[in-house]
Design a protein around this motif. Structure first.
Motif, PDB file in Angstrom:
ATOM      1  N   GLY A 222       7.895  -5.055   2.605  1.00 53.84           N
ATOM      2  CA  GLY A 222       7.220  -6.070   1.801  1.00 53.84           C
ATOM      3  C   GLY A 222       5.734  -6.221   2.026  1.00 53.84           C
ATOM      4  O   GLY A 222       5.120  -7.144   1.490  1.00 53.84           O
ATOM      5  N   TYR A 223       5.105  -5.307   2.791  1.00 58.83           N
ATOM      6  CA  TYR A 223       3.691  -5.464   3.124  1.00 58.83           C
ATOM      7  C   TYR A 223       2.775  -4.620   2.228  1.00 58.83           C
ATOM      8  O   TYR A 223       3.114  -3.499   1.865  1.00 58.83           O
ATOM      9  CB  TYR A 223       3.437  -5.097   4.579  1.00 58.83           C
ATOM     10  CG  TYR A 223       4.029  -6.100   5.535  1.00 58.83           C
ATOM     11  CD1 TYR A 223       3.428  -7.339   5.721  1.00 58.83           C
ATOM     12  CD2 TYR A 223       5.203  -5.815   6.228  1.00 58.83           C
ATOM     13  CE1 TYR A 223       3.986  -8.270   6.575  1.00 58.83           C
ATOM     14  CE2 TYR A 223       5.763  -6.745   7.088  1.00 58.83           C
ATOM     15  CZ  TYR A 223       5.145  -7.964   7.256  1.00 58.83           C
ATOM     16  OH  TYR A 223       5.704  -8.895   8.099  1.00 58.83           O
ATOM     17  N   LYS A 224       1.610  -5.188   1.940  1.00 59.29           N
ATOM     18  CA  LYS A 224       0.614  -4.493   1.139  1.00 59.29           C
ATOM     19  C   LYS A 224      -0.158  -3.495   2.010  1.00 59.29           C
ATOM     20  O   LYS A 224      -1.125  -3.849   2.688  1.00 59.29           O
ATOM     21  CB  LYS A 224      -0.356  -5.495   0.511  1.00 59.29           C
ATOM     22  CG  LYS A 224       0.233  -6.302  -0.629  1.00 59.29           C
ATOM     23  CD  LYS A 224      -0.848  -7.106  -1.333  1.00 59.29           C
ATOM     24  CE  LYS A 224      -0.288  -7.788  -2.571  1.00 59.29           C
ATOM     25  NZ  LYS A 224      -1.339  -8.496  -3.324  1.00 59.29           N
ATOM     26  N   VAL A 225       0.324  -2.280   2.009  1.00 59.58           N
ATOM     27  CA  VAL A 225      -0.375  -1.178   2.667  1.00 59.58           C
ATOM     28  C   VAL A 225      -0.398  -0.022   1.686  1.00 59.58           C
ATOM     29  O   VAL A 225       0.342  -0.008   0.703  1.00 59.58           O
ATOM     30  CB  VAL A 225       0.318  -0.755   3.987  1.00 59.58           C
ATOM     31  CG1 VAL A 225       0.428  -1.920   4.951  1.00 59.58           C
ATOM     32  CG2 VAL A 225       1.693  -0.160   3.717  1.00 59.58           C
ATOM     33  N   ARG A 226      -1.232   0.965   1.945  1.00 62.56           N
ATOM     34  CA  ARG A 226      -1.310   2.124   1.069  1.00 62.56           C
ATOM     35  C   ARG A 226      -1.824   3.312   1.864  1.00 62.56           C
ATOM     36  O   ARG A 226      -2.345   3.156   2.975  1.00 62.56           O
ATOM     37  CB  ARG A 226      -2.224   1.846  -0.113  1.00 62.56           C
ATOM     38  CG  ARG A 226      -3.631   1.483   0.284  1.00 62.56           C
ATOM     39  CD  ARG A 226      -4.539   1.268  -0.919  1.00 62.56           C
ATOM     40  NE  ARG A 226      -3.956   0.406  -1.907  1.00 62.56           N
ATOM     41  CZ  ARG A 226      -3.814   0.767  -3.195  1.00 62.56           C
ATOM     42  NH1 ARG A 226      -4.233   1.962  -3.596  1.00 62.56           N
ATOM     43  NH2 ARG A 226      -3.302  -0.060  -4.067  1.00 62.56           N
TER      44      ARG A 226
END
Length: 483
Positions: A222-226
């Motif tokens: 669920g984390y905003k990483v890229r």
């Protein structure tokens, strides 16, 4: 599970129209209903995975990273000032503050609840031991162990994502998310754990595979990483709450994405994709709400005040110190608000309570003040580390030296916890002190707020100075007040 099935079956009997259902009919209705729900979730998951695959497969765009924001550097006294008892005392001064600082986000961040994925019943799970800061965690890694990117081109990354999404990876994500909760891991600790899992599985000589695994695990959690390409390497980028200093970043879709563990002198030309993973809703919170449960590696320390009134034996967990050592440079409030570990706090507070038992507020505050002033050796961060490093509470009891900022934060914490009094920090142009709101009559130099609230100055770096004494050069200076 059977109990839940019975309850849901009864609910279906009430909700479904038509003639009353027999037990077998209701059981079939339940199974059909469960299949429909499972199918709907599967369709949604497949759609999100397929959309993200398409983002990964399309040509990544070039961005010019923003230059790192330098960590705030506070000029500090090179040496602590000694209180001169032979000088005649000056009349107490009431000072108006130069401003107020509230050390918290303007709007407290509320993450979206993410539930660990369901593990298929009857599935045999093979778990690998992952060592994280001296602590062994058991993680189901069999679905991700065979990751091996054919390259770092868009198609290579998209192919690896598609292949991994087709596997039974749910036990891996479930184990990691469960460990995060059970071991009280902060969001940043979870990011660090993702790296440790990758390096243990693939080794440090396969950083592209490690970065890909981190992206997969954190997105699915669920984390905003890229992912990004920098100098022909894949690098993880993280969208945090707040600022990570001395780290290049991009602005994408309204969020700042910082390079995870940037390489010095790396290119500021960064290639990445525009869209986030659909299920990645949460920023990485840098706050530490609770102390991570790490295996104890004891480091004993003794602290004795110069007057001999207080002498305490403490134990610090070296594994926790190592974790703090690797924490990114962030706002000082994150350090100030972090709790003290129970292993340090309980014996420390028990000894300090004995030292102040039966004392008035002023007497107890003076005992604690002398303890912080004279039990710890002073040195600026620049001298000790070569950069600005505010301490987490446990670090003050580990490293051989601390500065005025660390002392002020420690003293304010002790006063709040042991005396139950409100305390604030006073931020002067090149110094930080503390001030206490006593409920008994206590005279001395004080900062008085606009509503008349009076905080008596207590300076843990003014060696030998009692409660109510501020350094001469600050007697008429209105400091910024940090709550």
């Amino acid at each position: 599970m059977n109990k839940m099935r019975s309850v849901l079956t009864a609910c279906l009997a009430l909700l479904l129209p038509g003639a009353p259902l027999c037990a077998q009919d209701m059981e079939k209705e339940f199974e059909d209903f469960a299949k429909q729900q499972q199918q709907a979730y599967g369709d949604f998951k497949s759609k999100a995975d397929a959309e993200y695959e398409s983002f990964l497969r399309a040509a990544w765009e070039a961005y010019d990273a923003f230059a790192p924001e330098p960590a705030p550097v506070r000029p500090e006294p090179p040496k602590p000032v000694e209180f001169d008892k032979t000088k005649p005392e000056m009349p107490p001064m009431d000072i108006k503050p130069g401003g107020l600082k509230t050390p918290q986000e303007p709007a407290p961040y509320k993450p979206v609840l993410v539930v660990p994925p369901t593990v298929k019943p009857g599935r045999s799970v093979y778990r690998t031991t992952v060592t994280f800061y001296g602590t062994d965690f058991e993680v189901a890694t069999d679905a991700v162990e065979d990751i091996s990117l054919a390259g770092i081109q868009e198609a290579n990354v998209a192919d690896a994502w598609k292949e991994l999404c087709a596997k039974d990876y749910e036990p891996f994500i479930h184990d990691c998310m469960t460990l995060k909760k059970e071991k009280c891991l902060s969001d940043w600790a979870y990011v660090s754990l993702s790296k440790q899992i990758g390096e243990q599985l693939f080794g440090t000589n396969r950083p592209d595979d490690v970065a890909f695994l981190q992206m997969f695990l954190l997105n699915k959690s669920g984390y905003k990483v890229r992912l990004a390409k920098i100098d022909d390497r894949l690098k993880l980028m993280v969208a945090p709450v707040g600022t990570i200093y001395d780290t290049p970043y991009l602005r994408i879709n309204g969020d700042k994405y910082y390079v995870f563990e940037p390489v010095p002198d790396a290119s500021m030309r960064i290639y990445t994709y525009k869209q986030d993973f659909a299920d990645a809703k949460n920023l990485v919170n840098l706050n530490i709400e609770g102390i991570p449960s790490l295996t104890m590696a004891e480091e004993a320390r003794t602290f004795t005040s110069a007057d001999g009134k207080v002498s305490v034996q403490t134990v610090v967990n070296k594994n926790l110190i190592d974790f703090y050592r690797d924490y990114p440079q962030c706002d000082v409030v994150i350090h100030y608000k972090a709790p003290m570990s129970e292993g340090l706090r309980e014996p420390l507070y028990a000894q300090l309570r004995k030292a102040i038992a039966g004392k008035s507020q002023e007497e107890a505050a003076n005992i604690l003040l002398a303890f912080v002033q004279t039990s710890f050796q002073y040195m600026t961060d620049g001298e000790q580390f070569g950069y600005e490093k505010p301490f987490f509470p446990d670090e003050t009891f580990y490293y051989p030296y601390c500065d005025c900022e660390d002392r002020a934060m420690l003293y304010s914490t002790l006063v709040k916890d042991l005396l139950g009094l409100d305390a604030i920090l006073l931020d002067y142009p090149d110094h930080i002190a503390s001030a206490v709101r006593f409920t008994e009559e206590v005279s001395g130099d004080a900062v008085v707020l606009s509503d008349g609230t009076r905080y008596v100055i207590c300076d843990p770096t003014y060696i030998g100075a009692p409660v109510g004494s501020s350094m001469e050069q600050y007697k008429t200076v209105g400091p910024q007040v940090i709550f």
